[in-house]
Motif scaffolding. Structure first.
Motif, short mmCIF file in Angstrom:
data_model
loop_
_atom_site.label_atom_id
_atom_site.label_comp_id
_atom_site.label_asym_id
_atom_site.label_seq_id
_atom_site.Cartn_x
_atom_site.Cartn_y
_atom_site.Cartn_z
N ARG A 1 0.90 -1.34 0.10
CA ARG A 1 -0.12 0.00 -0.10
C ARG A 1 0.85 1.15 0.04
O ARG A 1 0.49 2.11 -0.79
CB ARG A 1 -0.72 0.11 1.25
N HIS A 2 1.88 1.07 0.84
CA HIS A 2 2.79 2.36 0.86
C HIS A 2 4.43 2.06 0.55
O HIS A 2 5.09 1.80 1.26
CB HIS A 2 3.04 2.80 2.46
N PRO A 3 4.66 1.85 -0.89
CA PRO A 3 5.87 1.22 -1.19
C PRO A 3 6.90 2.32 -0.68
O PRO A 3 8.10 1.66 -0.79
CB PRO A 3 5.80 1.22 -2.72
N TRP A 4 6.83 3.64 -0.59
CA TRP A 4 7.88 4.43 -0.12
C TRP A 4 8.40 3.97 0.98
O TRP A 4 9.42 4.43 1.20
CB TRP A 4 7.28 5.97 -0.01
N MET A 5 7.64 3.26 2.15
CA MET A 5 8.28 2.89 3.18
C MET A 5 9.57 2.13 2.92
O MET A 5 10.42 2.01 3.87
CB MET A 5 7.20 2.24 3.87
N LEU A 6 9.72 1.27 1.88
CA LEU A 6 10.90 0.69 1.57
C LEU A 6 11.89 1.31 1.03
O LEU A 6 13.05 0.61 1.05
CB LEU A 6 10.60 -0.37 0.24
N GLN A 7 11.77 2.60 0.80
CA GLN A 7 12.80 3.68 0.87
C GLN A 7 13.56 4.24 2.02
O GLN A 7 14.72 4.82 1.90
CB GLN A 7 12.45 4.88 -0.13
#
Length: 266
Positions: free
Chosen positions: A127-133
């Motif tokens: 849902r929030h791929p930015w968390m993986l950054q």
């Protein structure tokens, strides 16, 4: 793609913001915004375009305010990322890890609890791929993250494990889910950026490989790779890897629990 780091801002102010500590109110007009408004907007921007597109100016433009006014509520992007992470962690299933299952107080098994935690994280990162950054070696110690950690520890409490082992088991399960989600998200991004699906890419590559590669030199790779490629429709299947790997991770944890022969080992 830029890697950001949690805990990179002012530690004191970041923790205060995470726990809702506000500066002493000043005289004048009532503020138009709150830190929560800014976090909501920031997450929407990051969900749509990733962390690389996130800036205080972009948030200000979205909210229709002057860029400098954002700093009244949040000192900078580093502190904002901490707030965004803690907000996102608040979306995790509040029952994840609890001993009471859906059977009206009947105790769920440790395996079911850990599986629920892993799947909840897998879905959250999609849902929030930015968390993986965001590298979280210094985690945002807000209420949602601490609630999450408490629930996760409850999932393995009473199984005969030591405190360090409990922490390590939780880190293993959530770390596996994060790593698997990263691979899955990257695969989806490759298709978006190239305009070519994995199947299309494979169909373009396969005829060339057949001409250049001698199966006799790679007998195992040829045989096994053909089966896997046919099953996944690609060189790799992130969803299958998650399902297969999760079962093996849980099997390993089960062996550890059995070796302790604790009261909850079953």
């Amino acid at each position: 793609m830029t890697t950001e780091y949690s805990g990179a801002g002012d530690p004191k102010r970041s923790v205060e913001l995470l726990w809702g500590v506000q500066p002493r109110p000043r005289r004048g007009p009532r503020p138009r915004l709150t830190a929560a408004d800014i976090v909501t907007t920031a997450i929407a921007v990051a969900d749509a375009d990733g962390l690389d597109a996130l800036s205080m100016r972009r948030i200000a433009e979205t909210l229709g305010v002057a860029p400098m006014s954002i700093y009244t509520y949040v000192p900078g992007k580093s502190e904002l990322i901490d707030l965004m992470l803690d907000r996102a962690y608040g979306e995790l299933d509040p029952s994840g890890g609890d001993h009471d299952g859906p059977g009206g107080g009947e105790q769920a098994g440790w395996r079911e609890r850990l599986e629920r935690i892993a799947r909840d994280h897998w879905e959250l990162f999609h849902r929030h791929p930015w968390m993986l950054q965001v590298a979280t070696g210094r985690p945002p110690l807000g209420p949602n993250l601490l609630d999450k950690y408490e629930r996760e520890l409850r999932a393995v409490d009473g199984l005969g494990l030591g405190d360090l082992e409990m922490d390590s088991v939780v880190a293993l399960v959530t770390g596996f889910a994060e790593s698997s989600a990263r691979t899955s998200v990257n695969a989806a991004r490759a298709e978006q950026r190239t305009g070519m699906s994995d199947r299309q890419w494979w169909e373009a590559v396969a005829p060339v490989l057949q001409e250049l590669v001698d199966p006799a030199r790679y007998p195992l790779g040829t045989r096994v790779g053909a089966v896997a490629g046919q099953e996944h429709g690609a060189a790799f299947g992130p969803g299958h890897a998650f399902e297969f790997g999760l079962e093996r991770v849980l099997d390993g944890i089960g062996a550890l629990i059995d070796s302790r022969d604790g009261p909850g080992a079953s």
